[in-house]
Design an enzyme around this catalytic site. Sequence first.
Site, PDB file in Angstrom:
ATOM      1  CE1 TYR A 160      -5.238   2.092   3.652  1.00  0.00           C
ATOM      2  CE2 TYR A 160      -5.849  -0.128   2.683  1.00  0.00           C
ATOM      3  CZ  TYR A 160      -4.864   0.842   2.896  1.00  0.00           C
ATOM      4  OH  TYR A 160      -3.670   0.979   2.046  1.00  0.00           O
ATOM      5  CB  SER A 161     -12.239   1.071   0.106  1.00  0.00           C
ATOM      6  OG  SER A 161     -12.528   0.661  -1.190  1.00  0.00           O
ATOM      7  CG  ASN A 162      -6.713  -2.388  -1.232  1.00  0.00           C
ATOM      8  OD1 ASN A 162      -5.745  -1.691  -0.925  1.00  0.00           O
ATOM      9  ND2 ASN A 162      -7.427  -3.630  -0.353  1.00  0.00           N
ATOM     10  CB  SER A 165      -0.922   0.050   1.199  1.00  0.00           C
ATOM     11  OG  SER A 165      -1.952  -0.965   0.858  1.00  0.00           O
ATOM     12  N   GLY A 225       3.200  -0.882   4.191  1.00  0.00           N
ATOM     13  CA  GLY A 225       2.307  -1.599   3.435  1.00  0.00           C
ATOM     14  C   GLY A 225       2.608  -2.925   3.238  1.00  0.00           C
TER      15      GLY A 225
END
Length: 408
Positions: free
Chosen positions: A205-207, A99, A353
């Site tokens: 949190y959203s990719n 991330s 990440g």
Amino acid sequence: MNTENKSARRGFRRAAAAVLATTLLAGAAATPAGADTTTLPQAARPELSESLQAFIDLGFTGMQLRVHDERGAWVGSAGRRELGKTAKPPTNGRFRVGSVTKTITATLVLQLVAEGKVGLDSPAADYLPGFGLDRRITVRMLLQHTSGVVNHTGQYYPDGTYVPGIAWSGKEWVDNRFRTHRPEDLVRLSLSKPAPFEPGTAWDYSNTNYVLARFLVEKVTGRSYVEETQRRILRPLGMRGTTMPGTSAEIPGPHAHAYYRYEDAGQSKTVDVTRQNPSWVAAGGDMISTSQDLHAFVAALQGGRLLPAPLLAEMREPDPTVGYGLGVFVQDGTTPSPFPAPSCGVTVLTHNGSVQGYGTLMYSTPDGSRTLTGSINYVDDAAQSMAGPFHTGLQHLVDVVFCDGKTA
């Protein structure tokens, strides 16, 4: 505790798990920005060597670390490059950064804002008309994870319900780790599910937010995300060790190996997952880089060389739930964070990440004069059994680096 606070705390815990669990070759300047002119020998900083070894003693396979401060540049490594072998990880080897990719993607978008091509508080739908996005979702909300867009790697809802997304752990992921996921399919999967909250009313949190940010870069510039990353960041900073692999499973150049442990028919199995198709987390976690390149990037970013001061200030404005700005965590002692903050109260900017078996560290002081970058390789599993040791080792390390050796 009211429902809103419960949701916020669940989001905070999931952020810690997701971030722990969850640029191409450039030929520009002869000397990369932020590159070493002199590097201290590993023995010159025993406190850093000890912090490296502490991670190995906690059960991690190997680690490579880079620190830049007023004493100069220092690099070191400890542990093993591969299970069953004795060679240490390379001190500037390649690794999957997870991330940390999001900070680079956010920087690209903010550069477009600086050029007047994107409005930070404009509806994202204005730039992405093909997805049917809720018009209340702004570009800022995508970058700050306050959009309410479902995470394509799995979504928790405020009532505790969990809706799985694409497989990224367990035997199912291991068996399908070379599968290609098209980024548009990831977005459409997310948008087919009900939003967990109204846009701008919570943090989660959203990719998928960053898959949308990738499409925004491409729509506005008329060039691919890869081309824009090369043109705007990688080439100017001389980040020659950074690649965006797309669907390729390979890691070019020297690297340590990553492993994954899972259950199969009641038996525990450990496999080498260094080679994998990273398209499942496109633009939000698929990059490969080096500790030197990440230092060059974060020192340039926080030193004000990639964004004008007003936008850098916007990037550092944290959401009160979890201290997340626009693609970066702000650890100033006043907002919570899923990562350990320096116990001495020093403000740092970070976005660590990971992807399966690799953990990445990227920290900087606000002026970019002191940075910590590196990578851990380890045996990962669905239970995230290394999350506790990671927190322990990282707390000690950030204190050593940012508190002048004083540990909590």
